[in-house]
Design a protein around this motif. Structure first.
Motif, PDB file in Angstrom:
ATOM      1  N   GLU A 110       0.829  -1.211   0.000  1.00 33.69           N
ATOM      2  CA  GLU A 110       0.000   0.000   0.000  1.00 33.69           C
ATOM      3  C   GLU A 110       0.858   1.254   0.000  1.00 33.69           C
ATOM      4  O   GLU A 110       0.489   2.265  -0.618  1.00 33.69           O
ATOM      5  N   ASN A 111       2.007   1.208   0.660  1.00 33.69           N
ATOM      6  CA  ASN A 111       2.888   2.372   0.661  1.00 33.69           C
ATOM      7  C   ASN A 111       3.345   2.686  -0.766  1.00 33.69           C
ATOM      8  O   ASN A 111       3.322   3.856  -1.194  1.00 33.69           O
ATOM      9  N   LEU A 161       1.832   1.769  -3.542  1.00 30.75           N
ATOM     10  CA  LEU A 161       0.670   2.155  -4.355  1.00 30.75           C
ATOM     11  C   LEU A 161       0.282   3.608  -4.117  1.00 30.75           C
ATOM     12  O   LEU A 161      -0.155   4.305  -5.046  1.00 30.75           O
ATOM     13  N   ARG A 162       0.455   4.089  -2.892  1.00 30.52           N
ATOM     14  CA  ARG A 162       0.166   5.508  -2.617  1.00 30.52           C
ATOM     15  C   ARG A 162       1.147   6.396  -3.379  1.00 30.52           C
ATOM     16  O   ARG A 162       0.754   7.414  -3.956  1.00 30.52           O
ATOM     17  N   ALA A 188       0.101   6.302  -7.011  1.00 26.77           N
ATOM     18  CA  ALA A 188      -1.118   7.066  -7.269  1.00 26.77           C
ATOM     19  C   ALA A 188      -0.860   8.573  -7.211  1.00 26.77           C
ATOM     20  O   ALA A 188      -1.442   9.349  -7.984  1.00 26.77           O
ATOM     21  N   ASP A 237      -8.405   5.257 -10.991  1.00 30.24           N
ATOM     22  CA  ASP A 237      -7.347   4.893 -10.040  1.00 30.24           C
ATOM     23  C   ASP A 237      -6.789   3.529 -10.425  1.00 30.24           C
ATOM     24  O   ASP A 237      -7.382   2.496 -10.114  1.00 30.24           O
ATOM     25  N   THR A 285      -4.377   1.916  -9.214  1.00 28.08           N
ATOM     26  CA  THR A 285      -3.830   1.146  -8.085  1.00 28.08           C
ATOM     27  C   THR A 285      -4.897   0.360  -7.340  1.00 28.08           C
ATOM     28  O   THR A 285      -4.585  -0.602  -6.634  1.00 28.08           O
ATOM     29  N   LEU A 322      -6.498   1.459  -4.827  1.00 25.37           N
ATOM     30  CA  LEU A 322      -6.529   1.893  -3.429  1.00 25.37           C
ATOM     31  C   LEU A 322      -7.878   2.486  -3.059  1.00 25.37           C
ATOM     32  O   LEU A 322      -8.378   2.289  -1.948  1.00 25.37           O
ATOM     33  N   SER A 323      -8.481   3.203  -3.982  1.00 25.46           N
ATOM     34  CA  SER A 323      -9.762   3.860  -3.681  1.00 25.46           C
ATOM     35  C   SER A 323     -10.899   2.868  -3.459  1.00 25.46           C
ATOM     36  O   SER A 323     -11.922   3.202  -2.875  1.00 25.46           O
ATOM     37  N   ARG A 362     -10.489   0.081  -1.710  1.00 28.97           N
ATOM     38  CA  ARG A 362     -10.229  -0.687  -0.486  1.00 28.97           C
ATOM     39  C   ARG A 362     -10.908  -0.047   0.702  1.00 28.97           C
ATOM     40  O   ARG A 362     -11.007   1.175   0.804  1.00 28.97           O
TER      41      ARG A 362
END
Length: 300
Positions: free
Chosen positions: A225-226, A228-229, A232, A291, A293, A295-296, A298
């Motif tokens: 996640e780090n 991917l942030r 993004a 997005d 990745t 992430l949005s 999740r």
């Protein structure tokens, strides 16, 4: 990018080359090759080649009882590249177009790829430098520099150990305070991990993160996640090497791919010849609200 039939014997060759390099016992080599043959027979060829390579090199590490089987090779080429750095820096400074020369030398470093060749000599590295300084370049370095100047955050995806020393030359042409460089999260082939970035002195120039994965490319579904942030939030991504092209060429993001086309499959996909120097901007730009990745999607 999918896996083509031509990739299958290449992946098997990678397996045999790794066995020979490690001088593994005959029984281990036999078991590994048979396992890989079984996996390749039922592999999902809609996946990029680095996905198949990930499984193969996990087995190599497991059966060889080595966490980083290519560690000594990575150190050798890192030491070689560091020894050349002063001379290459002078070459950039003395050239009529330092940014383009730095880009060409960064591409020269992409020859340090044991996933494609299996073996590599120092003479081949020197030849790659000479070739990169003289051969035609497919792409516009000014376009990359303008995009970098306009970007608030730049994410530079490294490829191989040793090669990242050459990347220092290109990094120094970018706004360093806005650059983050990402390496792999765990050893796979001779791809760079954090230890290799430190040995190359990259951590003294820019922030270094890892992507949390052991894929010889950047498979977003497996990244941390780090990472991917960072991906993004980056306005611009610079991706080195064939593995990153194979895994990201369809991702909706502003990405500049930098590589030397080292196999017929990649050359065909890029519309170039094997050996060509490539700077290619992605044609798959993100749409508003998109997005890549995930992430949005999740749950916090």
């Amino acid at each position: 990018m999918k896996t083509y039939l031509e990739c299958v014997p290449c992946l098997l060759r990678q397996t045999v080359a790794a066995c020979r390099m490690l001088a593994a016992p005959e029984a281990v080599q036999d078991r590994l090759v048979r396992n890989v043959l079984t996996e390749l027979a039922s592999a999902d060829l809609s996946q990029p080649p680095p996905v198949l390579a990930q499984g193969i090199h996990r087995q190599i590490r497991e059966l060889s009882l080595q966490k980083d089987p290519y560690r000594w090779v990575k150190k050798h080429f890192t030491d070689l590249a560091v020894g050349l750095l002063d001379e290459l820096t002078q070459t950039v400074e003395d050239s009529p177009n330092p940014p383009e020369t730095a880009l060409r030398l960064a591409i020269a470093g992409n020859v340090i790829d044991l996933g494609v060749t299996g073996t590599l000599s120092e003479a081949e590295v020197f030849a790659a430098i000479e070739h990169a300084l003289a051969a035609p370049l497919q792409g516009d370095p000014d376009e990359l520099l303008l995009a970098a100047e306009a970007a608030r955050k730049i994410l530079y995806l490294a490829d191989n150990a040793g090669e990242i020393v050459f990347d220092r030359l290109l990094l120094q042409q970018l706004p360093l305070e806005r650059v983050t460089l990402a390496v792999k999260g765990a050893p796979v082939i001779n791809d760079a991990v954090r230890e290799d970035a430190v040995a190359a002195g990259i951590d003294a120039l820019v922030e270094v993160i890892d992507n949390g994965a052991d894929v010889p490319g950047t498979l977003l579904a497996e990244c941390s996640e780090n990472f991917l942030r960072h991906f993004a939030e980056a306005d611009l991504v610079i991706a080195k090497g064939q593995g990153n092209y194979e895994t990201l060429n369809d991702v909706p993001k502003d990405i500049f791919f930098i590589l030397k086309a080292k196999c017929p499959v990649i050359a065909r996909d890029l519309g170039c010849n094997v050996g060509d120097l490539i700077l290619r901007r992605s044609t798959h730009q993100a749409k508003r609200g998109q997005d890549p990745t995930g992430l949005s999607d999740r749950t916090p």
